[in-house]
Design an enzyme around this catalytic site. Structure first.
Site, short mmCIF file in Angstrom:
data_model
loop_
_atom_site.label_atom_id
_atom_site.label_comp_id
_atom_site.label_asym_id
_atom_site.label_seq_id
_atom_site.Cartn_x
_atom_site.Cartn_y
_atom_site.Cartn_z
N GLY A 111 -6.19 0.12 4.02
CA GLY A 111 -6.85 -1.24 3.76
C GLY A 111 -7.86 -1.47 4.71
CG HIS A 121 1.57 -2.99 1.72
ND1 HIS A 121 2.24 -4.23 2.25
CD2 HIS A 121 1.61 -2.29 2.77
CE1 HIS A 121 2.34 -4.10 3.84
NE2 HIS A 121 1.70 -3.04 4.13
P1 AMP Z 1 1.02 -1.23 7.22
O1 AMP Z 1 2.35 -1.33 6.43
O2 AMP Z 1 0.75 -2.73 7.93
O3 AMP Z 1 0.79 -0.18 8.12
O4 AMP Z 1 -0.25 -1.05 6.19
C1 AMP Z 1 -0.23 -0.05 5.08
C2 AMP Z 1 -1.63 -0.24 4.65
O5 AMP Z 1 -1.81 -1.38 3.74
C3 AMP Z 1 -2.90 -0.03 5.72
O6 AMP Z 1 -3.93 0.82 5.07
C4 AMP Z 1 -3.32 -1.60 5.77
O7 AMP Z 1 -4.65 -1.62 6.12
C5 AMP Z 1 -3.01 -1.96 4.34
N1 AMP Z 1 -3.01 -3.36 4.42
C6 AMP Z 1 -2.16 -4.13 5.16
N2 AMP Z 1 -2.25 -5.48 5.07
C7 AMP Z 1 -3.43 -5.51 4.11
C8 AMP Z 1 -4.15 -6.39 3.44
N3 AMP Z 1 -4.03 -8.05 3.61
N4 AMP Z 1 -5.19 -6.45 2.58
C9 AMP Z 1 -5.48 -5.00 2.46
N5 AMP Z 1 -4.86 -4.04 2.83
C10 AMP Z 1 -3.67 -4.06 3.70
#
Ligand code: AMP
Length: 281
Positions: A147, A37
């Site tokens: 991401g 994040h």
């Molecule tokens: P989430 O909180 O899991 O919904 O993720 C929020 C954003 O962070 C989304 O766009 C995800 O794709 C991105 N994200 C989560 N984990 C990673 C990671 N390991 N590397 C890059 N982006 C990430």
């Protein structure tokens, strides 16, 4: 840094920022922030003048029986991380701020929402598209950062932006990984020690696919078979899906091509691990 709880306040604040000619970058998250994040937040800071991070565990993207209630939440730590990254606004609404009682509008990105991850989690991308549309409406960002970790989500959001002429620039940040290559995820906190060790099989399998492709292999089945073989070496892992698809529409491809992506989900105990290998030839 300011924490905004109400949808109407977020809308007002963002309107003022835009009136002052400043460019807004939005990073939508479900909180429990990790280095992945934080990489998105840094990208937004580079691309925009004012950074808004939304922290919202979106109920509509969880199916009944999924981990909505158990999803890790830690607003205090998240706020600290956002302060450390120089975020301007954290938008952390309660569910009824975004889904007022009686609201009945949902956004569905047909086709792409029904395959791979969407097939395993019916309704998931309808919830994602709906909440992203709401956040875009409230914030009206110039740039939104997502991401690559959630490759299909990126494709769904891209289609949403294109189809509804939203005029938001989509920036995608590569997957941030742990030392053994496992993609960082808030859900990794659920893994037992043994599951965490076995999870290392996922990046190993993707590395093997990358090497096969670099060596000239173009048959999707051959690449997928090798990935499957390596994943099956870890009995703790159970393959949910494993597909090679076009990046833009998630149509399956039989030959490895530029802008295709190998996507997979495996289960380690009760935890689903998502990962992918974007292909550039
Ligand atoms: P989430 O909180 O899991 O919904 O993720 C929020 C954003 O962070 C989304 O766009 C995800 O794709 C991105 N994200 C989560 N984990 C990673 C990671 N390991 N590397 C890059 N982006 C990430």
């Amino acid at each position: 840094m300011e924490i905004v709880r109400r949808a109407a306040s977020m809308q007002e604040v963002c309107a003022k920022v835009r009136d002052n000619g400043r460019k807004i970058g939005l990073v939508p998250t479900m909180g429990s922030l990790h280095e992945g994040h934080r990489a998105l937040i840094r990208r937004a800071s580079d691309a925009a003048d004012v950074v808004v991070v939304s922290i919202f565990v979106n109920p509509t993207q969880f199916a009944p029986g999924e981990d909505f209630a158990a999803y890790p939440r830690d607003l205090t730590a998240d706020v600290d991380a956002c302060i450390a990254e120089g975020v301007d606004y954290v938008f952390a609404p309660e569910a009824d701020e975004l889904y007022s009682p009686g609201s009945t509008t949902y956004v569905e990105v047909a086709g792409i929402s029904d395959v791979s991850e969407g097939k395993s989690r019916p309704g998931h991308f309808r919830g994602v598209a709906t909440v992203v549309a709401k956040l875009f409406s409230l914030v009206r960002p110039a740039v939104a950062v997502f991401g690559q970790k959630d490759a299909q989500q990126v494709s769904v959001v891209r289609r949403l932006i294109d189809d509804l002429f939203l005029g938001v620039e989509l920036q995608v940040v590569p997957v941030v990984r742990d030392e053994d290559g496992l993609a960082l995820s808030s859900r990794n906190a659920y893994l037992s020690e043994e599951e965490r060790r076995a999870a290392g099989g996922v990046p190993r399998a993707l590395d093997a696919a990358r090497e096969l492709i670099a060596g000239g292999e173009r048959q999707a089945e051959a690449v997928l078979a090798e990935v499957r073989r390596i994943l099956e070496e870890e009995p703790t892992l159970e393959i949910d899906y494993l597909d090679l698809v076009e990046e833009y529409d998630f149509e399956p491809v039989s030959e490895v091509r530029d802008r295709s992506v190998l996507v997979l989900a495996v289960r380690a105990g009760r935890t689903r691990l998502l990962d992918n290998l974007p292909i550039r030839l």
